[in-house]
Design an enzyme around this catalytic site. Structure first.
Site, short mmCIF file in Angstrom:
data_model
loop_
_atom_site.label_atom_id
_atom_site.label_comp_id
_atom_site.label_asym_id
_atom_site.label_seq_id
_atom_site.Cartn_x
_atom_site.Cartn_y
_atom_site.Cartn_z
N ASN A 142 0.82 -1.22 0.00
CA ASN A 142 0.00 0.00 0.00
C ASN A 142 0.85 1.27 0.00
O ASN A 142 0.57 2.21 -0.75
CB ASN A 142 -0.95 0.00 1.20
CG ASN A 142 -1.94 -1.15 1.13
OD1 ASN A 142 -2.00 -1.85 0.11
ND2 ASN A 142 -2.73 -1.34 2.18
N THR A 168 -15.67 37.28 -32.69
CA THR A 168 -16.50 36.88 -31.55
C THR A 168 -17.71 36.20 -32.19
O THR A 168 -18.12 36.60 -33.29
CB THR A 168 -16.95 38.07 -30.67
OG1 THR A 168 -17.79 38.90 -31.46
CG2 THR A 168 -15.78 38.89 -30.16
N HIS A 169 -18.24 35.18 -31.55
CA HIS A 169 -19.35 34.39 -32.12
C HIS A 169 -18.98 33.81 -33.48
O HIS A 169 -19.86 33.57 -34.32
CB HIS A 169 -20.63 35.23 -32.28
CG HIS A 169 -21.01 36.01 -31.07
ND1 HIS A 169 -21.88 35.53 -30.11
CD2 HIS A 169 -20.61 37.23 -30.63
CE1 HIS A 169 -22.01 36.44 -29.16
NE2 HIS A 169 -21.24 37.48 -29.44
N SER A 171 -7.53 11.45 -48.69
CA SER A 171 -8.76 10.67 -48.63
C SER A 171 -8.60 9.47 -49.56
O SER A 171 -7.97 9.56 -50.61
CB SER A 171 -9.92 11.55 -49.10
OG SER A 171 -10.96 10.74 -49.63
N LYS A 201 -8.34 15.82 -51.54
CA LYS A 201 -8.37 16.13 -50.10
C LYS A 201 -6.99 16.16 -49.44
O LYS A 201 -6.13 15.36 -49.74
CB LYS A 201 -9.23 15.08 -49.35
CG LYS A 201 -10.70 15.12 -49.66
CD LYS A 201 -11.38 16.40 -49.19
CE LYS A 201 -11.53 16.50 -47.70
NZ LYS A 201 -12.48 15.53 -47.16
N ASN A 244 -6.40 16.33 -45.46
CA ASN A 244 -7.14 16.45 -44.19
C ASN A 244 -6.23 16.76 -43.01
O ASN A 244 -5.16 16.16 -42.88
CB ASN A 244 -7.88 15.13 -43.91
CG ASN A 244 -8.93 14.84 -44.96
OD1 ASN A 244 -9.55 15.75 -45.51
ND2 ASN A 244 -9.10 13.58 -45.28
N GLU A 279 -7.07 17.38 -35.61
CA GLU A 279 -8.35 16.71 -35.30
C GLU A 279 -8.14 15.67 -34.20
O GLU A 279 -8.96 15.53 -33.29
CB GLU A 279 -8.92 16.04 -36.55
CG GLU A 279 -9.47 17.03 -37.55
CD GLU A 279 -9.92 16.35 -38.85
OE1 GLU A 279 -11.01 16.67 -39.32
OE2 GLU A 279 -9.18 15.51 -39.39
N GLN A 315 -6.62 0.32 -7.50
CA GLN A 315 -5.78 -0.20 -8.58
C GLN A 315 -6.23 0.40 -9.93
O GLN A 315 -5.48 0.44 -10.89
CB GLN A 315 -5.88 -1.73 -8.62
CG GLN A 315 -4.97 -2.37 -9.64
CD GLN A 315 -4.77 -3.86 -9.36
OE1 GLN A 315 -4.02 -4.22 -8.47
NE2 GLN A 315 -5.46 -4.70 -10.09
#
Ligand code: ARG
Length: 461
Positions: free
Chosen positions: A111, A156-157, A278, A284, A286, A291, A323
């Site tokens: 322990n 913003t937004h 792709s 493509k 990517n 991501e 554990q």
């Protein structure tokens, strides 16, 4: 009798499934270095306190080093039969030094041993993560330095708001990461504490010296309460919380870079080495890496919630539930180490398409606040100036003109305050330079900010 180390009071061994569920060696073998280090310190203390003979301690220490060597070189292997790293090491030690190996566990329990291992492990890893984070901060500073005068729409937004220096945008992430560094550094205070010598729960009957082992292992302090020492996992929760926040920042930056790299924005282009194609669409490219960084954030949050939930109902002190503290911690460490290691070169090699950024700024109405501010400097109340500007913008949108294309006659039909100097006022460079308030986006301020950031990178550890 059972063949287990703890088999004395048993008449039967656990069945196959129980043995499988119980074993943690498949993952806690990552604690090999710390386990051996902790045991060597423990043995040195046992000898110093007269609990084992000097000669025995020497043999045990040599044996432990041998075990380490054999495991790391692949000569010795672990077995699920011995449950965890602690008992596997002891079993391998037995092969080296025979019955004497049984003395290693005097005045110690798994322990306090497992807690010690994890404190040592996390201390090392947090420092490593802080170093990797610093590399990312360096890269951000270098990129920022090259783009103090690069103008880009600020949002913003996710709607264009005001033009800003691209360096200012990048440095915002520097400061987020600086807070992460501060949190990680502060957490070291709670990680750098030794539980060793707490025993299973209540201390030990042997005359041990906890301060000595703490010193040998480089810990700053010892836990003052043996029960707290073996049941505390706050330091792991705290790490997972800091890791989550750091991943959240990495994820926000990744999200922005993904948006910027889209055909719609064209603000940046990733180096080919960080992208994939792709299987169907030949055109493509990517942005898989950002991501994945964004995606991996979820698993780190999951580990935090997992451990908090595991701990919430546990009575003192050690319970086998604990554990479950390891896999999430190991995974969070690995995720952070990899994420930070990929983030730095990804930003470094990213092409910034300054001309596209500038084109976007020129087409938008993000200098509208400046038109309102201009009217205010000429004596109009801000609310009124806001309304007048709103009307000008509306007409300009309808007539498909930007604010620099509106004629002076038109401007003056809205307000006689507007004079020919308005055009200079509304040029993107001047709009940015005008925000010369402390922490603002004017190149002048951004340079000061960058110097501040660079001095922090030099000074902190
Ligand atoms: N493998 C165990 C863990 O990781 C070590 C501690 C076991 N202690 C015990 N009392 N069964 O938690």
């Amino acid at each position: 009798m059972s063949s287990k180390v703890w088999g004395g009071r048993f008449t039967a061994s656990p069945n196959q499934l129980v043995e499988e569920m119980n074993a943690s060696i498949s993952f806690d073998q990552a604690l090999l270095d710390e386990d051996i280090e902790g045991s060597i310190a423990h043995v040195a203390m046992l000898a110093r306190c007269g609990i084992v003979e000097e000669a025995e301690a020497e043999k045990l220490t040599e044996g432990l080093k041998k075990v380490h060597e054999k495991v790391t070189s692949g000569v010795a292997t672990f077995s699920a039969q011995y449950e965890d790293i602690h008992m596997n090491v002891e079993m391998l030690l037995h092969e080296e030094v025979g019955e004497l190996a049984g003395k290693l566990h005097t005045a110690r329990s798994r322990n306090d041993q497992v807690a010690t291992d994890m404190h040592l492990y996390l201390k090392k890893k947090v420092k490593n993560i802080m170093g990797l984070l610093k590399d990312v901060q360096h890269v951000l500073c270098d990129k920022a330095e090259a783009h103090i005068d690069t103008i880009v729409p600020g949002y913003t937004h996710l709607q264009r708001a005001q033009p800003i220096s691209f360096a200012h945008h990048l440095l915002a992430y520097f400061w987020m990461f600086q807070r992460d560094t501060g949190r990680l550094e502060d957490s070291l205070k709670r990680i750098d504490v030794s539980p060793l010598g707490a025993g299973a729960i209540a201390g030990t009957t042997f005359p041990i010296d906890r301060t000595f082992t703490a010193e040998l292992l480089g810990f700053d302090e010892v836990y003052p309460n043996s029960m707290d020492a073996v049941s505390d996992r706050d330091f792991i929760v705290e790490f997972l919380s800091n890791a989550s926040m750091l991943m959240m920042h990495i994820s926000r930056l990744s999200e922005e870079m993904i948006i910027w790299s889209s055909e719609e924005f064209k603000f940046v282009e990733f180096d080919d080495t960080f992208c994939t194609g792709s299987s169907m669409m030949p055109q493509k490219k990517n942005p898989d890496m950002p991501e994945l960084l964004r995606g991996k954030t979820g698993r780190v949050y999951g580990h935090l919630m997992g451990l908090l939930t595991t701990l919430k109902g546990l009575p003192l002190t050690y319970n086998k539930d604990m554990q479950e503290d390891k896999e999430g911690m190991f995974d969070a460490v690995e995720t952070l180490e990899k994420s930070l290691s990929v983030l730095a070169p990804m930003i470094e090699s990213m092409t910034v398409r300054s001309e596209h950024m500038y084109e976007s700024v020129k087409q938008d109405y993000s200098n509208a606040t400046d038109l309102a501010d201009y009217l205010v400097t000429k004596g109009m109340a801000f609310r009124k100036a806001h309304e007048v500007t709103g009307k000008i913008v509306l007409t300009a949108i309808q007539e498909k003109k930007n604010l620099l294309e509106v004629s002076l006659e038109e401007y003056q039909s809205y307000s006689p305050y507007i004079e020919a100097d308005i055009y200079d006022f509304l040029r993107p460079e001047n709009v940015v330079a005008a925000r010369d308030s402390l922490g603002g986006t004017a190149p002048n301020q951004v340079k000061k900010q960058l110097n501040h950031a660079k001095s922090l990178l030099k000074s902190n550890y």
